[in-house]
Design an enzyme around this catalytic site. Structure first.
Site, PDB file in Angstrom:
ATOM      1  N   GLY A 109       0.804  -1.215   0.000  1.00 59.91           N
ATOM      2  CA  GLY A 109       0.000   0.000   0.000  1.00 59.91           C
ATOM      3  C   GLY A 109       0.837   1.266   0.000  1.00 59.91           C
ATOM      4  N   SER A 110       2.095   1.172   0.364  1.00 57.12           N
ATOM      5  CA  SER A 110       2.965   2.354   0.351  1.00 57.12           C
ATOM      6  C   SER A 110       3.738   2.486  -0.957  1.00 57.12           C
ATOM      7  CB  SER A 110       3.965   2.292   1.513  1.00 57.12           C
ATOM      8  OG  SER A 110       3.287   2.456   2.740  1.00 57.12           O
ATOM      9  N   SER A 158       6.903   4.572   3.630  1.00 56.42           N
ATOM     10  CA  SER A 158       6.398   3.445   4.418  1.00 56.42           C
ATOM     11  C   SER A 158       5.410   4.003   5.423  1.00 56.42           C
ATOM     12  CB  SER A 158       7.531   2.730   5.148  1.00 56.42           C
ATOM     13  OG  SER A 158       6.976   1.790   6.062  1.00 56.42           O
ATOM     14  N   SER A 206       3.881   2.621   7.949  1.00 51.44           N
ATOM     15  CA  SER A 206       4.222   2.300   9.344  1.00 51.44           C
ATOM     16  C   SER A 206       5.616   2.806   9.703  1.00 51.44           C
ATOM     17  CB  SER A 206       4.197   0.790   9.556  1.00 51.44           C
ATOM     18  OG  SER A 206       5.185   0.179   8.736  1.00 51.44           O
ATOM     19  N   THR A 266       8.786  -1.162   7.664  1.00 46.10           N
ATOM     20  CA  THR A 266       8.806  -2.240   6.674  1.00 46.10           C
ATOM     21  C   THR A 266      10.242  -2.657   6.362  1.00 46.10           C
ATOM     22  OG1 THR A 266       6.672  -1.615   5.819  1.00 46.10           O
ATOM     23  CG2 THR A 266       8.084  -2.806   4.300  1.00 46.10           C
ATOM     24  N   ARG A 306      -3.096   0.929   2.834  1.00 46.95           N
ATOM     25  CA  ARG A 306      -3.734   1.019   1.511  1.00 46.95           C
ATOM     26  C   ARG A 306      -4.823   2.080   1.468  1.00 46.95           C
ATOM     27  NH1 ARG A 306      -5.311  -3.219   4.328  1.00 46.95           N
ATOM     28  NH2 ARG A 306      -7.479  -3.915   4.435  1.00 46.95           N
ATOM     29  N   GLU A 346      -6.450  -7.438  -0.799  1.00 46.29           N
ATOM     30  CA  GLU A 346      -6.431  -7.085   0.623  1.00 46.29           C
ATOM     31  C   GLU A 346      -7.821  -6.825   1.191  1.00 46.29           C
ATOM     32  OE1 GLU A 346      -3.190  -4.798   2.351  1.00 46.29           O
ATOM     33  OE2 GLU A 346      -2.345  -4.585   0.355  1.00 46.29           O
ATOM     34  N   HIS A 366       0.907 -10.839 -27.001  1.00 49.11           N
ATOM     35  CA  HIS A 366       2.109 -11.559 -27.432  1.00 49.11           C
ATOM     36  C   HIS A 366       2.375 -12.794 -26.582  1.00 49.11           C
ATOM     37  CE1 HIS A 366       3.071  -8.352 -30.278  1.00 49.11           C
ATOM     38  NE2 HIS A 366       2.485  -7.579 -29.375  1.00 49.11           N
ATOM     39  N   LYS A 382       4.604 -10.990   8.818  1.00 49.07           N
ATOM     40  CA  LYS A 382       5.580 -10.038   9.358  1.00 49.07           C
ATOM     41  C   LYS A 382       6.017 -10.483  10.757  1.00 49.07           C
ATOM     42  CE  LYS A 382       4.226  -5.895   6.716  1.00 49.07           C
ATOM     43  NZ  LYS A 382       3.629  -4.576   6.705  1.00 49.07           N
TER      44      LYS A 382
HETATM   45  C1  F6R Z   1      -1.820  -2.215   2.984  1.00 54.06           C
HETATM   46  C2  F6R Z   1      -0.923  -3.072   3.688  1.00 54.06           C
HETATM   47  C3  F6R Z   1       0.372  -3.513   3.108  1.00 54.06           C
HETATM   48  C4  F6R Z   1       1.472  -2.553   3.574  1.00 54.06           C
HETATM   49  C5  F6R Z   1       2.846  -3.155   3.323  1.00 54.06           C
HETATM   50  C6  F6R Z   1       3.972  -2.228   3.688  1.00 54.06           C
HETATM   51  O1  F6R Z   1      -2.895  -1.821   3.788  1.00 54.06           O
HETATM   52  O2  F6R Z   1      -1.220  -3.389   4.813  1.00 54.06           O
HETATM   53  O3  F6R Z   1       0.342  -3.630   1.713  1.00 54.06           O
HETATM   54  O4  F6R Z   1       1.345  -1.321   2.912  1.00 54.06           O
HETATM   55  O5  F6R Z   1       2.953  -4.327   4.055  1.00 54.06           O
HETATM   56  O6  F6R Z   1       3.807  -1.677   4.956  1.00 54.06           O
HETATM   57  P1  F6R Z   1       3.942  -0.104   5.136  1.00 54.06           P
HETATM   58  O7  F6R Z   1       2.933   0.498   4.233  1.00 54.06           O
HETATM   59  O8  F6R Z   1       3.674   0.153   6.577  1.00 54.06           O
HETATM   60  O9  F6R Z   1       5.358   0.220   4.731  1.00 54.06           O
END
Ligand code: F6R
Length: 354
Positions: A60-61, A102, A104, A107, A154, A239, A255, A349
């Site tokens: 999502g980022s 990111s 959060s 990541t 997201r 998601e 192709h 994770k």
């Molecule tokens: C979207 C989602 C994931 C995170 C990805 C990266 O809602 O949960 O696609 O975006 O795991 O984490 P962030 O965005 O925190 O770097």
């Protein structure tokens, strides 16, 4: 700040207790607010004039980076690449610029690339709601835009992408200004009126999404201009809808993948095809898409065509994002799943962290 989603969601949606629908309906506001926030925030590029731009992020980022890349491909002298993974491309050096995005800030892949960018002296900035990335940026004096926390990444597409657009616009690398954000927000609102929860019950977007409850969403789009939107649709079907989804891009589809439609099989009968296109797409690509659509229809498959709203490419891309978001929520509702939790991502994770 964005209105709280609870204030937006007009109807109680039993399978959506965290009100993801409210967040989607609020997205046009998020775009406008992200523009304002970026204007009040630090100067991310600090006068840099790079020869190459990287947007580093995952999931999502990262998808906002695809939106920037898609627009840059049509109008910027400088290539924009999106880096999803642990490795920084060899071409990244002191004359490049990297945006680390990111939501959060924690990541793993993005932090690994950050380390490498520090080692190679790549000028950089970050966009995050906090976490390790914010700490590292504070530690080495890197410009960092703090975006509002508390959302699934997201649902923060405006927060994570508009500041990159704005920084590149300010640097003169993209023709991007406040008017583009207003147009994008208006286009998003138009989509919500046409395809949102109050739209007609026979709305084709809802129909396509609901049909995907027992089928495989297949998203076809032109590579040039709309690949980012197709990837967004797929990610949101994954998601929010907790479904597999498949993307193929034109003209490349002609192709290779086209041959996969030749021989009848139960897999083909499960495909629920959406085609994203409009009259700004190269006429030969358009024609190729139409030929494939009629072949699928002749083989008794179904193709639903969707066109973006808005005038410019940025508005059209974000309007398609809203359409994909809505479709993913209709799919979640049809399947009776809560769109917000992403247990597999969180669980993976956690497992990697042990
Ligand atoms: C979207 C989602 C994931 C995170 C990805 C990266 O809602 O949960 O696609 O975006 O795991 O984490 P962030 O965005 O925190 O770097």
């Amino acid at each position: 700040m964005s209105r709280r989603p609870e204030a937006v969601g007009a109807k109680a949606r039993p399978n959506d207790p965290s009100d993801m629908m409210g967040r989607v309906l609020d997205f046009p506001n998020q775009l406008r607010e992200a523009w304002e926030l970026a204007g009040r925030g630090p100067d991310l590029m600090k006068g840099a004039r790079p020869g190459r731009v990287f947007v580093v992020g995952m999931g999502g980022s990262a998808i906002g980076g695809d939106f920037v890349r898609a627009f840059a491909e049509t109008c910027s002298p400088v290539p924009v690449e999106v880096v999803r993974g642990y490795e920084l491309p060899a071409a990244a050096g002191s004359s490049s610029f990297a945006f680390f995005v990111s939501y959060s800030g924690n990541t793993e892949e993005t932090l690994a690339v950050w380390e490498e960018a520090c080692r190679r002296g790549v000028p950089r900035a970050c966009i995050t709601s906090g976490g390790e990335l914010a700490e590292r940026a504070a530690h080495d004096g890197t410009a960092c835009l703090r975006i509002p926390p508390g959302s699934p990444p997201r649902a923060a597409l405006g927060w994570t992408s508009i500041p990159v657009f704005r920084a590149l616009g300010t640097a003169g690398l993209l023709p991007f200004a406040a008017e583009d954000v207003k147009d994008a927000a208006r286009a998003g609102e138009e989509v919500i009126v046409k395809h949102g929860p109050d739209a007609a019950p026979d709305d084709p977007l809802r129909g396509w999404a609901e049909a995907c409850a027992a089928r495989l969403p297949v998203i076809y789009a032109p590579a040039y201009r709309y690949s980012a939107a197709a990837v967004r649709w797929s990610g949101q079907m994954n998601e929010n809808g907790k479904s597999l989804a498949h993307v193929a891009l034109f003209p490349e589809q002609n192709h290779n993948e086209i041959v996969g439609w030749e021989t009848p099989s139960p897999v083909l009968e499960l495909a629920e095809v959406a085609m994203l296109a409009d009259d700004t797409v190269h006429p030969r690509v358009r024609k190729r898409m139409e030929i494939v659509a009629s072949r699928i229809e002749r083989a008794r498959g179904r193709v639903t065509r969707f066109a973006p709203a808005g005038a410019g490419l940025v508005a059209r891309l974000y309007s398609l994002a809203v359409m994909g978001d809505l479709a993913s929520l209709y799919l979640a509702a049809a399947r009776g799943v809560d769109p917000t939790p992403v247990a597999s991502i969180d669980g993976l994770k956690a497992e990697l962290g042990r």
